[in-house]
Write a protein that holds these residues in place. Structure first.
Motif, PDB file in Angstrom:
ATOM      1  N   ALA A   1      -0.846  60.206  12.951  1.00 50.05           N
ATOM      2  CA  ALA A   1      -1.747  59.081  12.712  1.00 50.05           C
ATOM      3  C   ALA A   1      -0.698  57.949  12.446  1.00 50.05           C
ATOM      4  N   ILE A   2      -0.042  58.113  11.658  1.00 47.34           N
ATOM      5  CA  ILE A   2       1.140  57.273  10.486  1.00 47.34           C
ATOM      6  C   ILE A   2       2.097  57.618  11.548  1.00 47.34           C
ATOM      7  N   VAL A   3       2.600  57.977  11.751  1.00 44.74           N
ATOM      8  CA  VAL A   3       3.590  58.804  12.541  1.00 44.74           C
ATOM      9  C   VAL A   3       3.093  57.835  13.481  1.00 44.74           C
ATOM     10  N   ASN A   4       2.646  57.713  14.323  1.00 43.34           N
ATOM     11  CA  ASN A   4       1.771  56.890  15.537  1.00 43.34           C
ATOM     12  C   ASN A   4       2.334  55.500  15.393  1.00 43.34           C
ATOM     13  N   LEU A   5       1.650  55.127  14.567  1.00 42.80           N
ATOM     14  CA  LEU A   5       1.566  53.480  13.890  1.00 42.80           C
ATOM     15  C   LEU A   5       3.329  53.157  13.577  1.00 42.80           C
TER      16      LEU A   5
ATOM     17  N   VAL B   1      -4.297  56.666  16.846  1.00 46.00           N
ATOM     18  CA  VAL B   1      -4.428  56.195  15.382  1.00 46.00           C
ATOM     19  C   VAL B   1      -5.767  56.111  15.027  1.00 46.00           C
ATOM     20  N   ALA B   2      -6.919  54.841  16.182  1.00 50.47           N
ATOM     21  CA  ALA B   2      -8.138  55.112  15.830  1.00 50.47           C
ATOM     22  C   ALA B   2      -9.236  55.959  15.998  1.00 50.47           C
TER      23      ALA B   2
ATOM     24  N   LYS C   1       9.809  50.478  17.544  1.00 54.79           N
ATOM     25  CA  LYS C   1      10.042  50.644  19.466  1.00 54.79           C
ATOM     26  C   LYS C   1      10.054  48.863  19.536  1.00 54.79           C
ATOM     27  N   PHE C   2       8.734  48.401  18.754  1.00 53.28           N
ATOM     28  CA  PHE C   2       9.060  46.563  19.174  1.00 53.28           C
ATOM     29  C   PHE C   2      10.158  46.107  17.906  1.00 53.28           C
ATOM     30  N   SER C   3      10.802  46.644  16.781  1.00 52.56           N
ATOM     31  CA  SER C   3      11.149  46.197  15.808  1.00 52.56           C
ATOM     32  C   SER C   3      12.456  45.951  17.344  1.00 52.56           C
ATOM     33  N   PRO C   4      13.394  44.432  16.481  1.00 47.74           N
ATOM     34  CA  PRO C   4      15.249  44.349  17.085  1.00 47.74           C
ATOM     35  C   PRO C   4      16.078  45.340  16.275  1.00 47.74           C
TER      36      PRO C   4
END
Length: 496
Positions: free
Chosen positions: A394-398, A461-462, A404-407
């Motif tokens: 779950a933490i890895v997914n978070l 995660v949820a 993935k969305f970081s520039p």
């Protein structure tokens, strides 16, 4: 152990519920009526016997209780009434009835009378029949008891044998010798009414059982009508698999509760089947893209090999890299599907987990997936109850979502303090309209559809956080980006 009980249980199981209710009602009423009838019969019997005993006490010279002697063959007050010259009768002591016959009626308002010596011998009175001497009579004759009432048999003055009620009273001769005198009245006037009463009560009991059985059958039929409706609904669902069937919920009794529980169960089953169908549809949709890409690339490689024309090295390398990437995506998707499809009752065994250590391992994995990013981690000790592998996934997914969305060259800040895990990135952020959907299965925002992923990471995660009793939320971060907050109950040290 008797074999009757198992046989009775097998027979009872073969009966319908309606028949069993009627049978139990009839049995309960039968027991109640039988108990009342028996009590009424015994009370009547005791009352009739008390009346016989009162009459015997009256004809014997008054209520028994005194041991006075006699004068001239007549008893004093409260003394027994004796035949004349009882000492002569006791001395001669004829044991067989004498002077019997209709011309010699008994000498008093009783049917039979006789004297009993202290040695247990009976001494019959002329014209008064004879009685069988019992141990109680002997005790009275010896002076050990003042009197005794009991049933017995005797021969009347007319020579007929009869069942009688006997009163034996003690007295003493002038020389102090103890003896007893017995009086008897026929039991016919008691046994006749008692027999008639027993027949009447038996008939009333049988009638009560029949009426109660019929009433029980009617009550069972009316009471089980909702059960019949429930049975029909269940059979309809089993036949048609129509989970939208509902049973009317009327009243507050147990049947109404059963109907509500059944409706709740069918609603839950319908929702589960809908989620299952949606999962299958979404999984098929998500699997179609990587499978199509894999098939296209492999077909291209096979056609080139079949035609005998080698592809340029760079093209071949790009095709193989694409195949490997699609295989990884498929493996990740299948793993996510297996995690989400895991039933709740087969969840891993919960144990004490050092969350800060799990976080350190997850951060190291995230750094490998985002080599151009800066990932900082400040983790304070915190222990929770859960499954270590699921928590790490779950933490890895978070973290993967933040990476993935970081520039390029961006920073991801991770912190764990007092049971609160925060992950903050500096990406484009999540639109407010998309926030309610981020934890739904296979949901992906329009801006993320071109990026790799299955849309299942945040759903996992949820689920894992909920299994640990915590909560998770995503919100826009101040200055841009996304801030994820995860709250997990626990303690700084294990066992606290």
């Amino acid at each position: 152990m008797s074999t009757r009980a198992p046989v009775a249980r097998r027979i009872t199981r073969r009966l319908t519920l309606r028949a069993r209710m009627a049978l139990l009602t009839a049995a309960a009423v039968a027991l109640a009526v039988a108990a009342c009838a028996s009590a009424g019969w015994l009370l009547t019997r005791n009352q009739l016997y008390r009346e016989l005993d009162r009459r015997l006490g009256a004809v014997s010279g008054g209520p028994p209780g005194a041991r006075d002697g006699y004068r001239d063959g007549q008893p004093p007050f409260h003394g027994p009434r004796l035949p004349r010259r009882p000492e002569a009768i006791l001395a001669a002591c004829p044991s067989e009835p004498t002077g019997t016959g209709a011309q010699n009626p008994p000498p008093g308002p009783y049917e039979i009378m006789q004297l009993v010596r202290a040695d247990g011998r009976r001494c019959t009175v002329p014209g008064a029949g004879a009685l069988k001497v019992t141990a109680e009579d002997v005790q009275v004759a010896r002076g050990e008891r003042d009197h005794a009432y009991h049933d017995g048999t005797g021969v009347t003055a007319s020579g007929t044998e009869d069942d009688v009620r006997i009163l034996t009273r003690s007295f003493r001769l002038p020389d102090g010798t103890p003896a007893a005198v017995s009086y008897a009245i026929s039991l016919d006037e008691v046994q006749g009414p008692l027999d008639n009463l027993a027949l009447l009560l038996t008939a009333v009991t049988a009638l009560g059982v029949l009426v109660s059985a019929a009433a029980g059958l009617m009550i069972a039929r009316a009471s089980l009508r909702p059960v019949d409706e429930l049975t029909g609904a269940v059979e309809h669902i089993a036949r048609t698999e129509d989970l939208d069937t509902r049973i009317p919920e009327e009243g507050t009794d147990e049947i109404a509760r059963l109907s509500r529980s059944f409706n709740t169960m069918t609603a839950a089953l319908a929702a589960s089947r809908e989620r299952q169908q949606q999962l299958i549809a979404d999984a098929g949709h998500e699997l179609r893209t990587p499978l199509t890409s894999l098939r296209t690339n492999i077909d291209l490689l096979l056609r080139a090999e079949a035609a005998g024309r080698d592809l340029p090295e760079e093209t071949r390398r790009n095709l193989l890299a694409s195949v490997r990437a699609q295989m990884r995506e498929l493996s990740s998707l299948v793993g996510d599907l297996l995690e989400l499809a895991r039933p709740a009752d087969t969840a891993p065994v919960r144990e004490t987990v050092a969350l800060h250590e799990v976080l350190d391992r997850a951060v190291e994995r995230a750094r490998l997936r985002g080599p151009g990013l800066t990932i900082t981690c400040d983790a304070r000790p915190w222990h929770v109850h859960g499954d270590p592998a699921s928590l790490e996934r779950a933490i890895v997914n978070l973290l993967d979502n933040a990476v993935k969305f970081s520039p390029p060259g961006g920073t991801v800040t991770v912190a764990l303090d007092g049971g609160e895990l925060t992950v903050r990135d500096h990406g484009p952020g999540i639109p407010a309209a998309d926030l309610p959907h981020v934890f739904e299965r296979f949901w992906r925002s329009p801006s993320a559809r071109s990026l790799p992923g299955s849309g299942l990471g945040l759903s996992i995660v949820a689920r894992v956080v909920a299994e640990c009793g915590g909560s998770v939320a995503l919100r826009p971060a101040p200055g841009g980006g996304t801030l994820a907050r995860v709250h997990l109950p626990g303690a700084p040290a294990p066992g606290d």
